[in-house]
Structures are given as structure tokens and as C-alpha cells.
Design a protein around this motif. Structure first.
Motif, PDB file in Angstrom:
ATOM      1  N   CYS A  20       0.838  -1.203   0.000  1.00 42.22           N
ATOM      2  CA  CYS A  20       0.000   0.000   0.000  1.00 42.22           C
ATOM      3  C   CYS A  20       0.872   1.251   0.000  1.00 42.22           C
ATOM      4  CB  CYS A  20      -0.913  -0.010   1.217  1.00 42.22           C
ATOM      5  SG  CYS A  20      -1.976   1.444   1.336  1.00 42.22           S
ATOM      6  N   ALA A  21       0.521   2.216  -0.854  1.00 38.02           N
ATOM      7  CA  ALA A  21       1.290   3.452  -0.969  1.00 38.02           C
ATOM      8  C   ALA A  21       1.128   4.354   0.252  1.00 38.02           C
ATOM      9  CB  ALA A  21       0.864   4.208  -2.226  1.00 38.02           C
ATOM     10  N   VAL A  51      -3.997  -0.060  -9.179  1.00 35.10           N
ATOM     11  CA  VAL A  51      -4.333  -0.101  -7.748  1.00 35.10           C
ATOM     12  C   VAL A  51      -3.081   0.208  -6.933  1.00 35.10           C
ATOM     13  CG1 VAL A  51      -5.109  -1.573  -5.855  1.00 35.10           C
ATOM     14  CG2 VAL A  51      -6.206  -1.749  -8.084  1.00 35.10           C
ATOM     15  N   LYS A  52      -3.182   1.214  -6.049  1.00 32.80           N
ATOM     16  CA  LYS A  52      -2.041   1.628  -5.234  1.00 32.80           C
ATOM     17  C   LYS A  52      -2.308   1.513  -3.739  1.00 32.80           C
ATOM     18  CE  LYS A  52      -0.615   5.078  -8.612  1.00 32.80           C
ATOM     19  NZ  LYS A  52      -0.446   6.501  -8.850  1.00 32.80           N
ATOM     20  N   PHE A  53      -3.581   1.494  -3.357  1.00 31.11           N
ATOM     21  CA  PHE A  53      -3.956   1.525  -1.942  1.00 31.11           C
ATOM     22  C   PHE A  53      -4.733   0.270  -1.565  1.00 31.11           C
ATOM     23  CE2 PHE A  53      -3.842   5.918  -3.515  1.00 31.11           C
ATOM     24  CZ  PHE A  53      -2.823   6.418  -2.719  1.00 31.11           C
ATOM     25  N   CYS A 106      -7.240   4.264   3.104  1.00 36.35           N
ATOM     26  CA  CYS A 106      -5.872   4.635   2.704  1.00 36.35           C
ATOM     27  C   CYS A 106      -5.881   5.482   1.436  1.00 36.35           C
ATOM     28  CB  CYS A 106      -5.020   3.388   2.497  1.00 36.35           C
ATOM     29  SG  CYS A 106      -4.443   2.648   4.029  1.00 36.35           S
ATOM     30  N   ARG A 107      -6.798   5.198   0.532  1.00 38.91           N
ATOM     31  CA  ARG A 107      -6.884   5.976  -0.701  1.00 38.91           C
ATOM     32  C   ARG A 107      -7.245   7.431  -0.401  1.00 38.91           C
ATOM     33  NH1 ARG A 107     -11.233   6.836  -3.775  1.00 38.91           N
ATOM     34  NH2 ARG A 107     -12.357   5.104  -2.809  1.00 38.91           N
ATOM     35  N   ARG A 108      -8.219   7.641   0.501  1.00 37.06           N
ATOM     36  CA  ARG A 108      -8.604   9.015   0.878  1.00 37.06           C
ATOM     37  C   ARG A 108      -7.467   9.721   1.596  1.00 37.06           C
ATOM     38  NH1 ARG A 108     -13.581   6.443   2.146  1.00 37.06           N
ATOM     39  NH2 ARG A 108     -12.961   6.333   4.317  1.00 37.06           N
ATOM     40  N   ALA A 109      -6.821   9.027   2.518  1.00 36.97           N
ATOM     41  CA  ALA A 109      -5.722   9.623   3.276  1.00 36.97           C
ATOM     42  C   ALA A 109      -4.524   9.898   2.381  1.00 36.97           C
ATOM     43  CB  ALA A 109      -5.331   8.698   4.422  1.00 36.97           C
ATOM     44  N   GLY A 110      -4.267   9.017   1.429  1.00 39.01           N
ATOM     45  CA  GLY A 110      -3.135   9.197   0.513  1.00 39.01           C
ATOM     46  C   GLY A 110      -3.324  10.380  -0.406  1.00 39.01           C
TER      47      GLY A 110
END
Length: 49
Positions: free
Chosen positions: A14-15, A34-36, A41-45
Motif C-alpha cells: 500500500c502506498a 491499484v495503489k492503496f 488509505c486511498r482518501r488519506a493518501g
């Protein structure tokens, strides 16, 4: 497609949180992008970037 063991599925890191996660059926068409590991995690990233 035959059933696979979870250990045979591809994994990524996960990034955002840095934890490993495995391939999911819903990511089948978009796995390369897909990175998260999760929506959280996607929202936080994106907020951190």
C-alpha cells in the motif's frame, strides 16, 4: 478460471500505510493502477499528496 490459494495471488504494498495486500476479484481489470489497500488509505493518501 480455477480457484487459487490466497498465497498464489499477486501482492502489492500500500502506498499509504506500507502494508502488503493481495489481489481481489473487484480489481481484476484495474490491478495495474491499484495503489492503496482500502478506501481509507486511498482518501488519506490523496489528502497527503
Amino acid at each position: 478460471m480455477k480457484m487459487r490459494k490466497k498465497s498464489d495471488l499477486p501482492t502489492k504494498v500500500c502506498a499509504h500505510c506500507g502494508l502488503p495486500f493481495t489481489w481481489r476479484k473487484k480489481w481484476e481489470r484495474d490491478w495495474d493502477h491499484v495503489k492503496f489497500c482500502s478506501d481509507r488509505c486511498r482518501r488519506a493518501g490523496k489528502a497527503a499528496a
